[in-house]
Design a protein around this motif. Structure first.
Motif, mmCIF file in Angstrom:
data_model
loop_
_atom_site.group_PDB
_atom_site.id
_atom_site.type_symbol
_atom_site.label_atom_id
_atom_site.label_comp_id
_atom_site.label_asym_id
_atom_site.label_seq_id
_atom_site.Cartn_x
_atom_site.Cartn_y
_atom_site.Cartn_z
ATOM 1 N N PHE A 22 0.828 -1.198 0.000
ATOM 2 C CA PHE A 22 0.000 0.000 0.000
ATOM 3 C C PHE A 22 0.869 1.258 0.000
ATOM 4 C CE2 PHE A 22 -2.285 3.322 2.360
ATOM 5 C CZ PHE A 22 -3.380 3.491 1.528
ATOM 6 N N ILE A 23 1.948 1.250 0.772
ATOM 7 C CA ILE A 23 2.823 2.427 0.905
ATOM 8 C C ILE A 23 3.628 2.668 -0.371
ATOM 9 C CG2 ILE A 23 4.871 3.320 2.103
ATOM 10 C CD1 ILE A 23 3.716 1.959 4.665
ATOM 11 N N VAL A 24 4.257 1.623 -0.900
ATOM 12 C CA VAL A 24 5.173 1.815 -2.040
ATOM 13 C C VAL A 24 4.488 1.707 -3.389
ATOM 14 C CG1 VAL A 24 7.140 0.994 -0.686
ATOM 15 C CG2 VAL A 24 5.959 -0.592 -2.213
ATOM 16 N N GLY A 25 3.309 1.146 -3.440
ATOM 17 C CA GLY A 25 2.598 0.980 -4.705
ATOM 18 C C GLY A 25 2.882 -0.374 -5.329
ATOM 19 N N ALA A 26 1.965 -0.785 -6.188
ATOM 20 C CA ALA A 26 2.039 -2.127 -6.777
ATOM 21 C C ALA A 26 3.283 -2.335 -7.631
ATOM 22 C CB ALA A 26 0.788 -2.400 -7.602
ATOM 23 N N GLY A 27 3.627 -1.349 -8.465
ATOM 24 C CA GLY A 27 4.781 -1.501 -9.347
ATOM 25 C C GLY A 27 6.079 -1.697 -8.591
ATOM 26 N N THR A 28 6.324 -0.841 -7.619
ATOM 27 C CA THR A 28 7.542 -0.956 -6.805
ATOM 28 C C THR A 28 7.523 -2.227 -5.981
ATOM 29 O OG1 THR A 28 7.756 1.439 -6.697
ATOM 30 C CG2 THR A 28 8.948 0.177 -5.031
ATOM 31 N N PHE A 29 6.362 -2.550 -5.410
ATOM 32 C CA PHE A 29 6.286 -3.765 -4.597
ATOM 33 C C PHE A 29 6.615 -4.994 -5.443
ATOM 34 C CE2 PHE A 29 4.358 -7.347 -2.472
ATOM 35 C CZ PHE A 29 4.780 -7.164 -1.163
ATOM 36 N N ASP A 30 6.026 -5.083 -6.635
ATOM 37 C CA ASP A 30 6.287 -6.238 -7.498
ATOM 38 C C ASP A 30 7.743 -6.309 -7.935
ATOM 39 O OD1 ASP A 30 3.664 -7.002 -7.283
ATOM 40 O OD2 ASP A 30 3.084 -6.249 -9.266
ATOM 41 N N ASP A 59 18.357 -0.142 1.964
ATOM 42 C CA ASP A 59 18.761 1.245 1.753
ATOM 43 C C ASP A 59 17.576 2.201 1.679
ATOM 44 O OD1 ASP A 59 21.384 0.421 1.706
ATOM 45 O OD2 ASP A 59 21.573 0.521 -0.485
ATOM 46 N N ASN A 60 16.496 1.786 1.025
ATOM 47 C CA ASN A 60 15.412 2.718 0.713
ATOM 48 C C ASN A 60 14.134 2.535 1.518
ATOM 49 O OD1 ASN A 60 17.014 3.853 -1.333
ATOM 50 N ND2 ASN A 60 16.362 2.271 -2.764
ATOM 51 N N PHE A 61 13.943 1.370 2.138
ATOM 52 C CA PHE A 61 12.654 1.108 2.767
ATOM 53 C C PHE A 61 12.745 0.625 4.210
ATOM 54 C CE2 PHE A 61 12.176 0.365 -1.825
ATOM 55 C CZ PHE A 61 11.227 1.340 -2.114
ATOM 56 N N ALA A 62 13.915 0.678 4.817
ATOM 57 C CA ALA A 62 14.072 0.163 6.182
ATOM 58 C C ALA A 62 13.203 0.924 7.195
ATOM 59 C CB ALA A 62 15.539 0.203 6.610
ATOM 60 N N LEU A 63 13.148 2.237 7.092
ATOM 61 C CA LEU A 63 12.366 3.009 8.058
ATOM 62 C C LEU A 63 10.873 2.698 7.973
ATOM 63 C CD1 LEU A 63 12.155 5.052 10.315
ATOM 64 C CD2 LEU A 63 12.119 6.859 8.572
ATOM 65 N N PRO A 64 10.252 2.756 6.782
ATOM 66 C CA PRO A 64 8.826 2.409 6.754
ATOM 67 C C PRO A 64 8.554 0.965 7.171
ATOM 68 C CG PRO A 64 9.586 3.012 4.538
ATOM 69 C CD PRO A 64 10.711 3.250 5.480
ATOM 70 N N ILE A 65 9.463 0.043 6.856
ATOM 71 C CA ILE A 65 9.281 -1.341 7.295
ATOM 72 C C ILE A 65 9.313 -1.408 8.818
ATOM 73 C CG2 ILE A 65 10.373 -3.622 7.394
ATOM 74 C CD1 ILE A 65 11.225 -3.164 4.459
ATOM 75 N N ALA A 66 10.254 -0.709 9.443
ATOM 76 C CA ALA A 66 10.349 -0.711 10.904
ATOM 77 C C ALA A 66 9.077 -0.156 11.536
ATOM 78 C CB ALA A 66 11.568 0.089 11.359
ATOM 79 N N ILE A 67 8.538 0.907 10.969
ATOM 80 C CA ILE A 67 7.322 1.521 11.508
ATOM 81 C C ILE A 67 6.137 0.578 11.366
ATOM 82 C CG2 ILE A 67 5.675 3.411 11.177
ATOM 83 C CD1 ILE A 67 8.184 5.120 10.325
#
Length: 101
Positions: A33-41, A72-80
């Motif tokens: 939901f946060i990163v969007g379908a394209g980035t997630f895939d 590098d790019n998604f550690a903070l949102p993953i932690a939250i």
């Protein structure tokens, strides 16, 4: 509700916890939901949020390049997101390629 607020908790280092399949999928869903379908895939395909050890969350990605990009790019949102789902404070996200699992 502010998704960026993480309630402080005292969890001693060495307190291990394996994430359930439901927790793993819940973190995946929120990250999609946060990163969007394209980035997630592209980046998160094949990811598994596996275990917490103290304040560290261990994540397994499909390969080394995906692991590096996620860390590098998604550690903070993953932690939250993970902190909210498991109800424990996560300070560090360690992303490893599945070949090292």
């Amino acid at each position: 509700m502010n998704i960026y607020h993480v309630e402080q908790r005292n969890i001693p280092n060495g307190n291990k916890m394996d994430l359930t399949e439901i927790q793993n999928y819940a973190i995946q869903a929120r990250m999609a939901f946060i990163v969007g379908a394209g980035t997630f895939d592209r980046v998160f395909a094949g990811i598994r949020f596996a275990e917490i050890d103290g304040y560290l969350l261990y994540v397994y990605a499909r390969d080394e390049s995906s692991a590096a990009e996620i860390e590098d790019n998604f550690a903070l949102p993953i932690a939250i997101v993970a902190s909210q789902i498991v109800g424990r404070e996560i300070d560090v996200v360690v992303v490893l390629p599945k070949v090292l699992q």
